[in-house]
Structure formats: structure tokens, C-alpha cells
Design a protein around this motif. Sequence first.
Motif: not given
Length: 103
Positions: A15-23, A25-31, A53-60, A82-86
Amino acid sequence: MPLSVSLSIAGDTTVIELSGELDASTAPDFHQTIEKAAGHGTTTVEIRMAGVGYMASAGLRSLVFAQQKVAPNVTIKVVGAIDPVARTIRTAGLHHSIVLSDG
């Protein structure tokens, strides 16, 4: 807003739990977390995104990166986006190769 990332194991699921913005600048932490998750040998990687709350193309790109890192028999499941991310995930067509779940 920074991204908070946590990793845990629940039975046969990583399980990976994310909170905040995935863009960009933050994608390397997720990687880094995906790299760790890929080595656990579980059959499912569940990415909980209710707190994103927000996912940019880097999140994809991060979700594609996750697909590339895990074994072919591992299911990637995005839960609670959330709906915009989905909608972003669906528009990119990633819902055909990952499981998109309301929760």
C-alpha cells in the motif's frame, strides 16, 4: 503543497498512500517509493490517492513508471482518487491497464 508518501504491507498487498500534490517537483518522492514497493513481491500495489488534490502530467508518468517497475503479474490499483484526478487517469487511457477504484 508538498507530497506525503507512505508505504506499508497488508497481506499480499503493498500500500502506497499519497497526500498533497503530485507534480514534477514531487514525483521523485513517489518514484522512490515505487522502487521500494516493486521489491516486496506482493501481487497487488494499491496506490491510495484520496488525499491527492492535484495531479499533473508528471503524476501520469509516475503511474506508467509504476507499471514498468512491478512484475507483469502484479496488479496496480489506484484507490479513492478525487474526480478531477480520476478523470485525468481515464483521459490518458491508463484505466485500461490499472484498476481504478472508488475505494
